[in-house]
Write an enzyme that holds these catalytic residues in place. Structure first.
Site, short mmCIF file in Angstrom:
data_model
loop_
_atom_site.label_atom_id
_atom_site.label_comp_id
_atom_site.label_asym_id
_atom_site.label_seq_id
_atom_site.Cartn_x
_atom_site.Cartn_y
_atom_site.Cartn_z
N SER A 16 0.87 -1.18 0.00
CA SER A 16 0.00 0.00 0.00
C SER A 16 0.90 1.23 0.00
O SER A 16 2.09 1.13 0.33
CB SER A 16 -0.88 -0.01 1.26
OG SER A 16 -1.46 1.25 1.50
N TYR B 249 -1.88 -0.56 10.62
CA TYR B 249 -1.97 -0.94 9.21
C TYR B 249 -0.65 -0.63 8.49
O TYR B 249 -0.09 -1.49 7.82
CB TYR B 249 -3.13 -0.19 8.55
CG TYR B 249 -3.32 -0.52 7.09
CD1 TYR B 249 -4.01 -1.66 6.70
CD2 TYR B 249 -2.82 0.31 6.09
CE1 TYR B 249 -4.19 -1.97 5.36
CE2 TYR B 249 -2.99 0.02 4.76
CZ TYR B 249 -3.68 -1.12 4.40
OH TYR B 249 -3.84 -1.42 3.06
#
Length: 286
Positions: free
Chosen positions: A135, A148
């Site tokens: 990501s 995350y």
């Protein structure tokens, strides 16, 4: 397409979103896709020509072993493993319970490592490749993204180490770094963030309540303007099929911009850019 026929690809997190779109795109290109899903109803929805759903929770050792056995029993070579499964959990570092930190790392890091270890013998035999879906959060950590982004940063490091270990044996390791993608993951992430916010103490809520709302607003707007799952799937399929893949691909213009800024700006300057961008998403005073 003909060159991909009779080759296997394993795709995790294929119930919805990028994973499901990637399974369909790779099947369209001629691969036989073992598509990891967690529920029988997701399996039936995905099952089609070239797609064989398999029940796979990457945090369950028995299910990981079953997929490895399924690959080992198949005469077709394993061309690629696409580590796509993931969850999004957002909360300030102070307010996120340790059980949630561990859950995020189990799914977004340790599960990928477990499946990679299980399938590496097959990938080494076929000189295949590992595609790790990271990501932009694997390069830059936004507020409330501690868990995350922490798992994604770690996945990037593991990918670098693995690449340097197995590339001499013909196995390629590729990292994809998507920005905003229109999938259910962001919607679920916002719902989870709101649920976690209700568990904050009054003092924590006073400190971070506005920030959580601003991040949720930013996430929603970024997702709405992001790539479709099909467009992201085409980028993943390119990493699976291109003869000489790069080590990393930014997926989407927002990802490319943020990665570029993180390279050229100092930490303090980037902090100010992020804070300025977030400011317009804070709730207006009553």
């Amino acid at each position: 397409m003909a060159e991909h026929v009779q080759k296997l690809v394993v795709v995790t997190g294929a119930s919805t979103g990028m994973g499901a779109s990637t399974a369909r795109e790779l099947a369209r290109q001629g691969f036989h896709v073992l598509a990891g899903v967690r529920r029988d109803r997701d399996a039936e929805a995905l099952r089609s020509a070239g797609i064989e759903p398999v029940i796979l929770d990457i945090t369950e050792p028995g299910q990981v072993e079953a997929v490895a056995a399924r690959v080992a029993d198949d005469p077709r070579p394993l061309h690629a493993l696409v580590n796509n499964a993931g969850i999004q959990v957002n909360a300030p570092v102070e307010a996120l319970p340790m059980a949630e930190w561990r859950r995020v790392f189990e799914v977004n890091l340790f599960g990928h490592i477990a499946l990679t270890q299980a399938l590496l013998p097959a990938l080494l035999r076929s000189r295949g490749r590992v595609i790790n879906i990271s990501s932009i959060g694997g390069r830059t950590a936004m507020p409330t993204y501690g868990a995350y982004a922490g798992a994604k940063f770690a996945l990037e490091a593991v990918s670098d180490a693995l690449r340097r270990e197995v590339e001499p044996f013909g196995v390629r390791v590729v990292v994809l770094e998507p920005g905003g993608v229109r999938t259910e993951m962001a919607t679920r992430g916002i719902a989870t963030a709101n649920d976690l916010a209700t568990r904050m103490t009054p003092e924590q809520h006073q400190r971070y309540g506005g920030l959580v709302q601003a991040i949720n607003s930013l996430m929603a707007s970024g997702t709405a303007s992001g790539l479709t799952a099909d467009a992201a799937a085409r980028a993943i399929a390119k990493a699976v099929t291109t003869p000489r893949p790069r080590t990393r691909y930014a997926v989407g213009r927002d990802a490319a911009l943020i990665i570029r800024l993180s390279r050229i700006l100092s930490d303090r300057t980037l902090d100010r850019v992020i804070a300025t961008n977030l400011r317009r998403h804070y709730p207006k005073p009553a």
